[in-house]
Design an enzyme around this catalytic site. Structure first.
Site, PDB file in Angstrom:
ATOM      1  N   ASP A  53     -12.139  43.966 -93.639  1.00 51.26           N
ATOM      2  CA  ASP A  53     -11.522  42.790 -94.252  1.00 51.26           C
ATOM      3  C   ASP A  53     -12.691  41.964 -94.794  1.00 51.26           C
ATOM      4  OD1 ASP A  53      -9.677  40.758 -94.964  1.00 51.26           O
ATOM      5  OD2 ASP A  53     -10.125  39.700 -93.101  1.00 51.26           O
ATOM      6  N   GLU A  73      -9.797  46.197 -97.890  1.00 47.65           N
ATOM      7  CA  GLU A  73      -8.772  45.431 -98.596  1.00 47.65           C
ATOM      8  C   GLU A  73      -9.245  45.140-100.018  1.00 47.65           C
ATOM      9  OE1 GLU A  73      -6.700  41.071 -98.256  1.00 47.65           O
ATOM     10  OE2 GLU A  73      -7.135  42.120 -96.389  1.00 47.65           O
ATOM     11  N   ASP A  83      -9.734  37.927 -88.381  1.00 47.37           N
ATOM     12  CA  ASP A  83     -10.427  38.798 -89.338  1.00 47.37           C
ATOM     13  C   ASP A  83     -10.558  40.222 -88.801  1.00 47.37           C
ATOM     14  OD1 ASP A  83     -11.168  36.848 -91.521  1.00 47.37           O
ATOM     15  OD2 ASP A  83     -12.089  35.858 -89.792  1.00 47.37           O
TER      16      ASP A  83
END
Length: 167
Positions: A9, A74, A146
């Site tokens: 992420d 991502e 996160d």
């Protein structure tokens, strides 16, 4: 065949990571955490170039530590702030380069697809993602946001590939 996925992420202040193994149809949590790119107290006066190097070096360390066979990250989402989107893209680039140097196949997923794969709806809140990651991986507690997002990226990748291989 055992597959180990390093999920990322990305962020220019905090980059979350999560490592998940798939063996004999069973998902196993291997590790997660954050590469923190700010000084103690939250100050982000570290130059962007130094933060990008920290992301790159951190990913390289994770590759050595966990020996992943695949890398999932991502995608950049459109932001109202072009400067933030650009910094996020640069953070992604630093992570992707580290994966490419390690010769890992790189897979990218949209945030909505990740939430859909883990929670069942693309509009899920962070807390819902955290809860489902805890449940799916049978963790004793909810991971930091996160890290949970990074674990969700890895889970999404494995789920997506399992569905495609069954077709």
């Amino acid at each position: 065949m055992t597959r180990i996925v390093l999920g990322i992420d990305p962020g220019s202040r905090i980059t979350g990571y999560g490592v998940v193994q798939l063996h004999a149809g069973k998902l196993t949590y291997l590790g997660s955490g954050c590469i923190k790119l700010a000084r103690a107290g939250g100050s982000t006066d570290i130059p962007l170039s130094s933060r990008l190097k920290m992301i790159h070096d951190g990913i390289q360390e994770l590759v050595q530590q966990f020996g992943p066979t695949e890398f999932a990250i991502e995608q950049v989402f459109l932001s109202r702030n072009p400067d933030s989107a650009l910094k996020l893209g640069q953070a992604r680039g630093a992570a992707i380069v580290a994966a490419a140097i390690a010769e890992l196949p790189v897979h990218e997923y949209a945030a909505r697809a990740i939430k859909q794969a883990v929670v069942g709806t693309g509009g899920a809140a962070k807390e819902q993602v955290q809860h489902m990651v805890k449940h799916i991986l049978k963790l004793p507690r909810v991971p930091q946001a996160d890290a949970a997002d990074a674990l969700a990226v890895a889970i999404c990748h494995l789920n997506t590939n399992l569905l495609l291989s069954k077709r």
